[in-house]
Motif scaffolding. Structure first.
Motif, mmCIF file in Angstrom:
data_model
loop_
_atom_site.group_PDB
_atom_site.id
_atom_site.type_symbol
_atom_site.label_atom_id
_atom_site.label_comp_id
_atom_site.label_asym_id
_atom_site.label_seq_id
_atom_site.Cartn_x
_atom_site.Cartn_y
_atom_site.Cartn_z
ATOM 1 N N LEU A 67 -6.063 3.248 4.635
ATOM 2 C CA LEU A 67 -5.924 2.861 5.955
ATOM 3 C C LEU A 67 -6.728 1.522 5.886
ATOM 4 C CD1 LEU A 67 -7.693 6.119 7.731
ATOM 5 C CD2 LEU A 67 -5.367 5.427 7.573
ATOM 6 N N VAL A 68 -6.048 0.592 6.700
ATOM 7 C CA VAL A 68 -6.578 -0.504 6.668
ATOM 8 C C VAL A 68 -7.027 -0.629 8.437
ATOM 9 C CG1 VAL A 68 -5.959 -3.288 6.881
ATOM 10 C CG2 VAL A 68 -4.884 -1.783 5.055
ATOM 11 N N VAL A 69 -7.961 -1.168 8.430
ATOM 12 C CA VAL A 69 -8.688 -1.138 9.745
ATOM 13 C C VAL A 69 -9.135 -2.601 10.107
ATOM 14 C CG1 VAL A 69 -9.517 1.224 9.897
ATOM 15 C CG2 VAL A 69 -10.888 -0.622 9.039
ATOM 16 N N ASP A 70 -9.146 -2.846 11.279
ATOM 17 C CA ASP A 70 -9.751 -4.373 11.903
ATOM 18 C C ASP A 70 -11.156 -4.257 12.205
ATOM 19 O OD1 ASP A 70 -10.023 -3.059 14.521
ATOM 20 O OD2 ASP A 70 -8.178 -4.170 15.244
ATOM 21 N N ALA A 71 -11.665 -5.298 12.639
ATOM 22 C CA ALA A 71 -13.233 -5.169 12.973
ATOM 23 C C ALA A 71 -13.666 -4.257 14.048
ATOM 24 C CB ALA A 71 -13.684 -6.543 13.558
ATOM 25 N N ASP A 72 -12.642 -3.572 14.978
ATOM 26 C CA ASP A 72 -13.029 -2.709 15.905
ATOM 27 C C ASP A 72 -12.802 -1.420 15.349
ATOM 28 O OD1 ASP A 72 -13.690 -4.339 17.800
ATOM 29 O OD2 ASP A 72 -11.764 -4.869 18.408
ATOM 30 N N PRO A 89 2.649 11.309 10.572
ATOM 31 C CA PRO A 89 3.287 9.965 9.855
ATOM 32 C C PRO A 89 2.548 8.985 9.903
ATOM 33 C CG PRO A 89 4.821 11.090 11.486
ATOM 34 C CD PRO A 89 3.477 11.933 11.495
ATOM 35 N N PRO A 90 2.494 8.238 8.839
ATOM 36 C CA PRO A 90 1.499 6.777 8.732
ATOM 37 C C PRO A 90 1.658 6.023 10.212
ATOM 38 C CG PRO A 90 2.947 6.999 6.705
ATOM 39 C CD PRO A 90 3.453 8.286 7.679
ATOM 40 N N GLY A 91 3.064 5.797 10.610
ATOM 41 C CA GLY A 91 3.115 4.932 11.638
ATOM 42 C C GLY A 91 2.462 5.449 13.067
ATOM 43 N N ASP A 92 2.206 6.744 13.151
ATOM 44 C CA ASP A 92 1.610 7.316 14.124
ATOM 45 C C ASP A 92 0.045 6.957 14.125
ATOM 46 O OD1 ASP A 92 3.883 8.194 14.936
ATOM 47 O OD2 ASP A 92 3.511 10.415 14.596
ATOM 48 N N ALA A 143 -1.224 2.003 7.714
ATOM 49 C CA ALA A 143 -1.423 3.363 6.981
ATOM 50 C C ALA A 143 -0.625 3.537 6.005
ATOM 51 C CB ALA A 143 -1.661 4.401 7.945
ATOM 52 N N ASN A 144 -0.875 4.154 4.594
ATOM 53 C CA ASN A 144 0.333 4.173 3.780
ATOM 54 C C ASN A 144 0.633 5.905 3.729
ATOM 55 O OD1 ASN A 144 -1.884 5.759 2.423
ATOM 56 N ND2 ASN A 144 -1.340 4.598 0.250
ATOM 57 N N PRO A 145 1.767 6.323 3.130
ATOM 58 C CA PRO A 145 2.233 7.648 3.406
ATOM 59 C C PRO A 145 1.014 8.684 2.813
ATOM 60 C CG PRO A 145 4.032 6.310 2.310
ATOM 61 C CD PRO A 145 2.813 5.297 2.440
ATOM 62 N N ALA A 146 0.344 8.211 1.824
ATOM 63 C CA ALA A 146 -0.577 9.342 1.291
ATOM 64 C C ALA A 146 -1.391 9.576 2.368
ATOM 65 C CB ALA A 146 -1.306 8.657 0.195
ATOM 66 N N ALA A 147 -2.039 8.691 3.281
ATOM 67 C CA ALA A 147 -2.796 8.652 4.291
ATOM 68 C C ALA A 147 -2.386 9.743 5.494
ATOM 69 C CB ALA A 147 -3.365 7.377 4.967
ATOM 70 N N ILE A 165 0.954 -1.243 -0.011
ATOM 71 C CA ILE A 165 -0.033 0.036 -0.003
ATOM 72 C C ILE A 165 0.888 1.285 -0.132
ATOM 73 C CG2 ILE A 165 -2.050 -1.062 1.061
ATOM 74 C CD1 ILE A 165 -1.414 0.197 3.655
ATOM 75 N N ASP A 166 2.287 1.222 0.367
ATOM 76 C CA ASP A 166 3.007 2.291 0.385
ATOM 77 C C ASP A 166 3.232 2.789 -1.004
ATOM 78 O OD1 ASP A 166 3.213 1.933 2.926
ATOM 79 O OD2 ASP A 166 5.172 1.183 3.149
ATOM 80 N N LEU A 167 3.015 1.986 -2.078
ATOM 81 C CA LEU A 167 3.110 2.594 -3.506
ATOM 82 C C LEU A 167 1.969 3.231 -4.021
ATOM 83 C CD1 LEU A 167 5.052 -0.789 -4.744
ATOM 84 C CD2 LEU A 167 5.991 1.294 -3.728
#
Length: 79
Positions: free
Chosen positions: A16-21, A38-41, A27-31, A8-10
């Motif tokens: 944004l990939v989310v779980d059932a909750d 930063p996506p990691g945050d 998250a990718n850089p565009a998000a 997804i970084d490309l």
């Protein structure tokens, strides 16, 4: 394409990939650029805590009308 997982970084679009909750698991850089951090945050936060929800008429919403996780297609609750 090799049939492996999508990197997804490309992608130029925000993902944004989310779980059932509705907790962000990837998250990718565009998000990150769209949301402003930063996506990691973003990982570990819930969507409810990040977005200011509005209904289709523009009125403010608490996000409570989001589909329940049990109604989201393709989700499986484990544990």
């Amino acid at each position: 394409m090799t049939g492996g997982p999508l990197d997804i970084d490309l992608l130029a679009d925000a993902v944004l990939v989310v779980d059932a909750d509705r907790r962000i698991t990837m998250a990718n850089p565009a998000a990150g650029r769209l949301i402003g951090c930063p996506p990691g945050d973003l990982v570990g936060h819930t969507c409810d805590g990040l977005f200011d929800w509005h209904d289709s008429d523009g009125s403010r919403s608490d996000g409570g009308r989001w589909p329940a996780p049990t109604r989201l297609r393709g989700t499986t609750r484990i544990a």
